[in-house]
Design a protein around this motif. Structure first.
Motif, PDB file in Angstrom:
ATOM      1  N   TYR A  82       0.844  -1.196   0.000  1.00 17.04           N
ATOM      2  CA  TYR A  82       0.000   0.000   0.000  1.00 17.04           C
ATOM      3  C   TYR A  82       0.876   1.242   0.000  1.00 17.04           C
ATOM      4  O   TYR A  82       1.704   1.446   0.899  1.00 17.04           O
ATOM      5  CB  TYR A  82      -0.922   0.010   1.223  1.00 17.04           C
ATOM      6  N   ALA A  83       0.688   2.107  -1.020  1.00 17.84           N
ATOM      7  CA  ALA A  83       1.427   3.368  -1.133  1.00 17.84           C
ATOM      8  C   ALA A  83       0.407   4.485  -1.018  1.00 17.84           C
ATOM      9  O   ALA A  83      -0.300   4.791  -1.979  1.00 17.84           O
ATOM     10  CB  ALA A  83       2.130   3.444  -2.483  1.00 17.84           C
ATOM     11  N   PRO A  84       0.262   5.070   0.156  1.00 15.82           N
ATOM     12  CA  PRO A  84      -0.846   6.024   0.331  1.00 15.82           C
ATOM     13  C   PRO A  84      -0.710   7.264  -0.533  1.00 15.82           C
ATOM     14  O   PRO A  84      -1.706   7.881  -0.880  1.00 15.82           O
ATOM     15  CB  PRO A  84      -0.760   6.381   1.826  1.00 15.82           C
ATOM     16  N   GLY A  85       0.524   7.612  -0.893  1.00 15.10           N
ATOM     17  CA  GLY A  85       0.726   8.888  -1.587  1.00 15.10           C
ATOM     18  C   GLY A  85       0.959   9.976  -0.553  1.00 15.10           C
ATOM     19  O   GLY A  85       0.551   9.856   0.612  1.00 15.10           O
ATOM     20  N   CYS A  86       1.611  11.047  -0.978  1.00 14.12           N
ATOM     21  CA  CYS A  86       2.021  12.088  -0.024  1.00 14.12           C
ATOM     22  C   CYS A  86       0.816  12.736   0.654  1.00 14.12           C
ATOM     23  O   CYS A  86       0.821  12.953   1.877  1.00 14.12           O
ATOM     24  CB  CYS A  86       2.855  13.147  -0.736  1.00 14.12           C
ATOM     25  N   ALA A  87      -0.205  13.069  -0.133  1.00 15.55           N
ATOM     26  CA  ALA A  87      -1.349  13.769   0.449  1.00 15.55           C
ATOM     27  C   ALA A  87      -2.008  12.919   1.511  1.00 15.55           C
ATOM     28  O   ALA A  87      -2.367  13.391   2.591  1.00 15.55           O
ATOM     29  CB  ALA A  87      -2.354  14.128  -0.637  1.00 15.55           C
ATOM     30  N   CYS A  88      -2.149  11.642   1.216  1.00 13.71           N
ATOM     31  CA  CYS A  88      -2.827  10.757   2.160  1.00 13.71           C
ATOM     32  C   CYS A  88      -1.942  10.514   3.397  1.00 13.71           C
ATOM     33  O   CYS A  88      -2.411  10.571   4.534  1.00 13.71           O
ATOM     34  CB  CYS A  88      -3.155   9.441   1.462  1.00 13.71           C
ATOM     35  N   ALA A  89      -0.665  10.267   3.159  1.00 11.03           N
ATOM     36  CA  ALA A  89       0.225   9.952   4.283  1.00 11.03           C
ATOM     37  C   ALA A  89       0.316  11.112   5.261  1.00 11.03           C
ATOM     38  O   ALA A  89       0.316  10.898   6.490  1.00 11.03           O
ATOM     39  CB  ALA A  89       1.613   9.603   3.752  1.00 11.03           C
ATOM     40  N   TYR A  90       0.395  12.318   4.748  1.00  9.21           N
ATOM     41  CA  TYR A  90       0.634  13.456   5.637  1.00  9.21           C
ATOM     42  C   TYR A  90      -0.643  14.176   6.070  1.00  9.21           C
ATOM     43  O   TYR A  90      -0.701  14.738   7.159  1.00  9.21           O
ATOM     44  CB  TYR A  90       1.559  14.468   4.953  1.00  9.21           C
ATOM     45  N   THR A  91      -1.637  14.214   5.205  1.00 11.38           N
ATOM     46  CA  THR A  91      -2.798  15.060   5.528  1.00 11.38           C
ATOM     47  C   THR A  91      -4.094  14.286   5.741  1.00 11.38           C
ATOM     48  O   THR A  91      -5.077  14.873   6.154  1.00 11.38           O
ATOM     49  CB  THR A  91      -3.032  16.117   4.425  1.00 11.38           C
ATOM     50  N   ALA A  92      -4.088  12.992   5.443  1.00 12.91           N
ATOM     51  CA  ALA A  92      -5.304  12.203   5.667  1.00 12.91           C
ATOM     52  C   ALA A  92      -4.937  10.848   6.269  1.00 12.91           C
ATOM     53  O   ALA A  92      -5.234   9.800   5.691  1.00 12.91           O
ATOM     54  CB  ALA A  92      -6.073  12.034   4.357  1.00 12.91           C
ATOM     55  N   PRO A  93      -4.299  10.860   7.420  1.00 11.50           N
ATOM     56  CA  PRO A  93      -3.848   9.573   8.000  1.00 11.50           C
ATOM     57  C   PRO A  93      -5.006   8.633   8.283  1.00 11.50           C
ATOM     58  O   PRO A  93      -4.857   7.412   8.187  1.00 11.50           O
ATOM     59  CB  PRO A  93      -3.138  10.003   9.293  1.00 11.50           C
ATOM     60  N   GLY A  94      -6.168   9.190   8.604  1.00  9.96           N
ATOM     61  CA  GLY A  94      -7.315   8.332   8.879  1.00  9.96           C
ATOM     62  C   GLY A  94      -7.726   7.535   7.657  1.00  9.96           C
ATOM     63  O   GLY A  94      -8.101   6.361   7.758  1.00  9.96           O
ATOM     64  N   GLU A  95      -7.641   8.163   6.497  1.00  8.63           N
ATOM     65  CA  GLU A  95      -7.990   7.466   5.262  1.00  8.63           C
ATOM     66  C   GLU A  95      -7.007   6.329   5.007  1.00  8.63           C
ATOM     67  O   GLU A  95      -7.415   5.214   4.656  1.00  8.63           O
ATOM     68  CB  GLU A  95      -7.976   8.454   4.084  1.00  8.63           C
ATOM     69  N   ALA A  96      -5.733   6.598   5.203  1.00  6.71           N
ATOM     70  CA  ALA A  96      -4.730   5.554   4.978  1.00  6.71           C
ATOM     71  C   ALA A  96      -4.977   4.370   5.917  1.00  6.71           C
ATOM     72  O   ALA A  96      -4.932   3.202   5.498  1.00  6.71           O
ATOM     73  CB  ALA A  96      -3.333   6.128   5.181  1.00  6.71           C
TER      74      ALA A  96
END
Lengths: 389, 466
Positions: free
Chosen positions: A160-174
Motif C-alpha cells: 500500500y502506497a498512500p501517496g504524499c497527500a494521504c500519508a501526511y494530511t489524511a492519515p485516517g484514510e490511509a
C-alpha cells in the motif's frame, strides 16, 4: 522584461499540428455547454484570472509565438502557464481534438528547462529533494499514519502506497484503507518512513528529469506483487516505474475488485445522499488506462444513493488541488474548491477517491458543507461491512 | 502570428475594469476564428459595467485610439481582429442575465453572456430565445447581435436580429442610448417598433462600428415539446431549391427549428466514411436535413407535408444520412462548428453569404469551382435554411503552417465568385469589407451615419469598409 524566448523550444516541436490548426473558437477558454454538463470549462479562467492567456488557447498562442521567435517575457508566461491545474477539461471540449493542456505541460517543461519556474514551483522541487514529498514535511514523519500497524507483512499480497497527500494530511484514510484490505484477506505491506513521493507532482510542474529520477528510485527500491495507492495522480507514476508485470490499482479499483469477488460485502445506508466527487484525475486516468477511476461503480455496488449526475463526470473541472495552482495561488485554488462544493448542497456526504482532492476540498469547506471523506473513511464511518477475509 | 511589444496603456483603465497590456496576454486578442489576417492590439480593457465603457470611449475618441469589441471571438469575418491596433474591449466581464420577464416574454442580458449560460437558466423554465448559433458554447449574445447570428431557429424565426426587442448602446461620445420601447423613460423593453425609425437595427450586424452594445433584450419562446429529425435526398440542387422555395412560401416551416443542406461531396464523404460498402454513385446529389419541433401532432403533420412536398420535386427520404450525420448533429448537441472539424481536424476558413433560395445551385457551382481551382485545400459547403432565403457557408480547411497564403487567396477568389453568382455578404466584418464598400449609396449612407455617431472613427475601423 526577461530575455526573449528565442531559443529553439524543442519540446514544443511535437505540437506543430496543435499550434497551427487551432481555430481560435474559444471553447477551451470559457465554454458553457449545457448538454455536456460543462459550466465554464476552465477553472483557472473562472477563479484565477479571466484572461485567455491562462487558458488552453492562450498556451497554444504563446507556444506558437515562441516557436516563431517572438520575444515573450518568460516570467510572465510562466505565471500564466503554471496557473493551469492540468485538469484537461479543455481537451474534452476542443472541437477538433487538439491538446491544449499538453501544450501547456510542454511549455512548463520549456520554462523549467530555461530556469523560469515560479518561486513557488521551485520550492516544490526543493521540498521534494530535501524531504521526499511536496509538502515539505519531514520524511521521518511519513509513516506516522500507520501508528502501531505492522508495515512489513510476511509474504505480502499488496504494497500500500498512500501517496504524499494521504500519508501526511489524511492519515485516517490511509488507516482505513489498510483495515479494509486486511478485512478482505490481503497481507498488506507499506514502507513507513522509507516511503517517498512517486514524482508525480514534479512531472505536473514540468520537472520531467526529477520526476523520471523519482520513478527510477521506485523501480530500484520497491519490489511488490501488487501496489494499491490512494493518489490517483500517483497511479501512472507507479505504473511506469514498476512496469506492466506489477499490477497497480487505485484504492477504488482494488475495492471494486474486492466487492466483485465477494471478498468484501459493504452496504451503504439507503437514506444517505452521497455526492461522488468526479475528479479530473479520474478522467486523465481513463485517458491513460482506458478506464476512469471506478468510484461510482464502487458506490453503486454498495447500494449508495448517489445524487450527482454521472453523465457529466467526464467534464469535471479541477477543484484546485491538481497541478501547481495550490502553491502558486492558494486563494484561487480555494475558490476552485468552493465552486465544486456548491454542487454538494443536496448531499449528506461527499466521497472522494483521490485523497489530494479530498483534503483540499475539506480544507475549503465551511461549517454548512456536507462532510468530505475519502472512500475508505466513508466505508468505515457510514457503511455496514461484511466479508470472508 | 504577430508578436507584440509593450507600449504602455493607451487609455486609463476605469475603476473596476481589468486592463492589461502584456504581450503574452495580447496574443489571444489578435484574431477570431476566421481566415482573416490577425491584428495587434496594444491594450485590452475588460469592463464590468457599461459606465466604464462610456469613459473608455470618451477618452479613446479624444485621443484617436481605435477600439475593437470582442465577445466570444467566434465570428467568421475578422470583425474583432484589431487591424488598426489600439485597444480591445473584452466584453466577457459584462456577463449578467439581468431579467427574465416571463410575463412580457422578454429576457434582458449583458453582451458577454454566453448562449450556453442563458440556456442553463431558460431551459428549466421551458423557454428559449429561438435563435441559437452553432458556436453556442462559446459565442456571446452581444457578439451574435453585433455580427448577425443564425443557427437553430433560423428556419422558423429567420435571423437573430429579428429576435431583438431592443438594445442599450454606448456611443463613441459616451452617450448611453436605449432603443425600442426602452427609449421611453421607465418603459422597459417590450416593443421594438413604434416610436419612430428602428434605431435597434443600426447596431445589429453593425460589427461594433457605430456603438458598443451593453444590453440586449430578446423575445422568449416556448421550447418545443417534441423534436424529430429527418433527411431528404434529391437528384440535384435545382430540385432541392425548388422544394425549399415551395416550403418557404407556405407555413410548414413554423414547425422546423433548423434545416440545412449538404452538397454531394459532403454527403458522399460522410456516408462512405461510415459505410464503405455503399456505392457513392447511388447517393443523392443533394441532401437536406430537417430538425422539427413543436407539439407531437404538429411535428407529425409537418413531417408528412415536407415528405409530400419533397416527393413532388423528385426527392425521397434519406434515413441513412439522418442516422449517420444529421440526427447525431442535432440530438447529441454536436454543434456545427464542432462537427466541421471532425472531418479535417484543422483550422477552417469560412465564407458566409446570403442568397435567395433559387440561387442555391449557383452557390454550389462556386464551391465546386473553388474546389477545382485550389485542390490542395479541403473544401466543404452547406446552406442553412431560413424562413426566407438561405445562408450559405463555404469552408476551406487548411494547415496554417503551410497553406495560409493559398487559403487567403482562395477565399478572396471565392468571395468574388459568390458575388458574381448573385450571393451577398453575410457576417461582413472585414471578410467582406471591400464588397460592402462597392455598394455605392448604401455605403455612402453608412459613412454618413458613422461620421455622425463616431466622428473620430475610433470604433472598429476596417469593419464594413468603414
Amino acid at each position: 522584461m526577461s530575455e526573449g524566448a528565442t531559443s529553439a523550444p524543442a519540446r514544443l516541436g511535437a505540437f506543430a499540428a496543435d499550434l497551427y490548426h487551432c481555430a481560435d473558437c474559444g471553447y477551451c477558454v470559457d465554454a458553457v455547454w449545457v448538454e455536456r454538463g460543462i459550466d465554464h470549462v476552465c477553472p483557472t479562467i473562472g477563479h484565477h484570472a479571466p484572461i485567455a492567456s491562462y487558458s488552453g488557447r492562450g498556451f497554444i498562442a504563446a507556444a506558437r509565438a515562441w516557436v516563431e521567435g517572438a520575444a515573450l517575457d518568460r516570467d510572465v508566461l510562466a505565471e500564466r502557464v503554471f496557473a493551469c491545474t492540468g485538469c484537461g477539461n479543455c481537451e474534452q471540449v476542443c472541437p477538433i481534438g487538439l491538446r491544449p493542456a499538453q501544450v501547456g505541460a510542454a511549455l512548463r517543461e520549456e520554462l523549467v528547462a530555461t530556469g523560469h519556474a515560479p518561486a513557488s514551483v521551485d520550492k516544490l522541487r526543493a521540498a521534494m529533494r530535501t524531504h521526499g514529498n511536496p509538502h515539505a514535511r519531514p520524511a521521518a514523519e511519513r509513516g506516522a499514519w500507520a501508528g502501531e500497524l505492522s508495515f512489513a507483512a510476511q509474504d505480502a499480497t499488496v504494497l500500500y502506497a498512500p501517496g504524499c497527500a494521504c500519508a501526511y494530511t489524511a492519515p485516517g484514510e490511509a488507516g482505513a484503507v489498510v483495515a479494509l484490505m486486511a478485512r478482505a484477506g490481503e497481507r498488506v505491506a507499506f514502507r513507513g518512513d522509507a516511503d517517498r513521493c512517486c514524482g508525480a507532482p514534479l512531472g505536473e510542474a514540468g520537472f520531467v528529469d526529477d520526476a523520471a529520477y523519482a520513478e527510477q528510485r521506485l523501480a530500484h527500491d520497491v519490489s511488490a506483487v501488487c501496489v494499491v495507492t490512494s493518489g490517483l495522480e500517483c497511479w501512472p507514476a507507479w505504473h511506469r516505474a514498476l512496469g506492466a508485470d506489477t499490477p497497480v490499482f487505485s484504492f477504488s479499483a482494488w475495492l471494486l475488485a474486492a466487492l466483485e469477488s465477494g471478498r468484501l460485502r459493504i452496504a451503504a445506508p439507503p437514506s444517505l445522499r452521497v455526492h461522488a466527487f468526479d475528479a479530473c484525475a479520474s478522467r486523465r486516468r481513463g485517458a491513460q488506462s482506458g478506464t476512469p477511476d471506478p468510484l461510482r461503480e464502487v458506490l453503486a455496488r454498495m447500494g449508495a444513493v448517489v445524487v450527482n449526475d454521472a453523465r457529466f463526470a467526464a467534464a469535471a473541472v479541477c477543484c484546485g488541488a491538481a497541478g501547481t495552482m495550490a502553491g502558486l495561488a492558494p486563494d484561487s485554488a480555494q475558490r476552485m474548491a468552493q465552486a465544486r462544493l456548491v454542487d454538494v448542497a443536496h448531499a449528506d456526504v461527499l466521497v472522494a477517491s483521490d485523497t489530494r482532492c479530498g483534503t483540499h476540498l475539506a480544507a475549503a469547506a465551511d461549517a454548512g458543507t456536507a462532510p468530505v471523506v475519502g472512500l475508505a473513511a466513508f466505508v468505515q464511518q457510514f457503511c455496514t461491512i461484511g466479508g470472508d477475509g | 502570428m504577430i508578436g507584440a511589444t509593450v507600449l504602455g496603456p493607451l487609455v486609463r483603465a476605469p475603476d473596476g475594469a481589468l486592463s492589461f497590456d502584456e504581450p503574452v496576454d495580447l496574443l489571444t486578442y489578435q484574431r477570431d476564428c476566421s481566415a482573416v489576417a490577425a491584428g495587434v492590439a496594444t491594450q485590452v480593457i475588460r469592463p464590468s459595467e457599461a459606465t466604464q465603457i462610456a469613459g473608455v470611449l470618451r477618452e479613446a475618441s479624444a485621443a484617436g485610439v481605435p477600439v475593437y469589441v470582442r465577445g466570444g471571438g467566434t465570428m467568421y469575418a475578422g470583425g474583432v481582429n484589431p487591424h488598426a491596433g489600439g485597444l480591445v474591449l473584452d466584453m466577457g466581464g459584462l456577463d449578467r442575465v439581468l431579467d427574465i420577464d416571463v410575463e412580457r416574454g422578454v429576457v434582458t442580458v449583458e453582451p458577454g453572456v454566453r448562449f450556453g449560460t442563458l440556456a442553463q437558466l431558460l431551459t428549466p423554465l421551458g423557454l428559449t430565445i429561438g435563435i441559437v448559433p452553432s458556436t453556442a458554447p462559446s459565442a456571446t449574445i452581444g457578439g451574435a447581435a453585433a455580427a448577425h447570428a443564425l443557427g437553430t431557429g433560423s428556419a422558423r424565426f429567420q435571423s437573430f436580429a429579428d429576435q431583438v426587442v431592443g438594445l442599450e448602446v454606448v456611443l463613441a461620445d459616451g452617450t448611453l442610448l436605449r432603443t425600442g420601447s426602452a427609449a421611453a423613460r421607465d418603459a422597459g423593453f417590450f416593443h421594438r417598433y413604434g416610436i419612430g425609425p428602428d434605431l435597434t437595427g443600426l447596431f445589429l450586424g453593425g460589427d461594433a462600428t457605430l456603438g458598443v452594445i451593453t444590453k440586449i433584450a430578446l423575445w422568449l419562446h416556448p421550447l418545443p415539446a417534441t423534436r424529430a429529425t429527418g433527411c431528404y435526398g434529391f437528384a440535384d440542387p435545382q430540385a432541392a431549391a425548388a422544394f425549399l422555395s415551395e416550403l418557404q412560401r407556405g407555413e410548414t416551416l413554423q414547425h422546423v427549428w433548423y434545416a440545412s443542406g449538404y452538397e454531394a461531396g459532403s454527403v458522399r464523404a460522410r456516408v462512405t466514411a461510415a459505410r464503405p460498402d455503399i456505392d457513392p454513385a447511388t447517393l443523392p446529389g443533394f441532401c437536406l436535413g430537417f430538425d422539427y419541433g413543436g407539439e407531437a401532432g404538429d411535428v407529425t403533420q409537418a413531417r408528412d407535408r415536407v415528405l409530400a412536398t419533397a416527393q413532388r420535386h423528385g426527392g425521397r427520404e434519406f434515413p441513412l444520412f439522418n442516422e449517420l450525420y444529421f440526427d447525431r448533429l442535432r440530438n447529441d448537441q454536436i454543434y456545427w462548428y464542432s462537427f466541421a472539424g471532425y472531418f479535417s481536424r484543422s483550422r477552417c476558413g469560412i465564407l458566409m453569404a446570403s442568397l435567395p433560395t433559387a440561387r442555391m445551385p449557383a452557390f454550389l457551382s462556386v464551391l465546386n469551382a473553388s474546389r477545382a481551382a485550389e485542390p490542395t485545400l479541403v473544401w466543404g459547403g452547406a446552406v442553412v435554411v431560413c424562413r426566407r432565403g438561405l445562408h450559405g457557408g463555404v469552408m476551406a480547411f487548411y494547415d496554417e503552417a503551410t497553406q495560409w497564403p493559398a487559403a487567403q487567396a482562395a477565399m478572396q477568389a471565392c468571395a468574388a465568385a459568390l458575388r458574381e453568382a448573385g450571393c451577398i455578404p453575410y457576417k461582413s466584418g472585414k471578410m467582406w469589407a471591400s464588397e460592402v464598400r462597392r455598394m455605392d449609396s448604401y455605403h455612402a449612407t453608412l459613412r454618413r451615419i458613422k461620421a455622425a455617431l463616431d466622428p473620430a472613427g475610433i470604433l472598429s475601423p476596417g469593419n464594413l469598409g468603414l
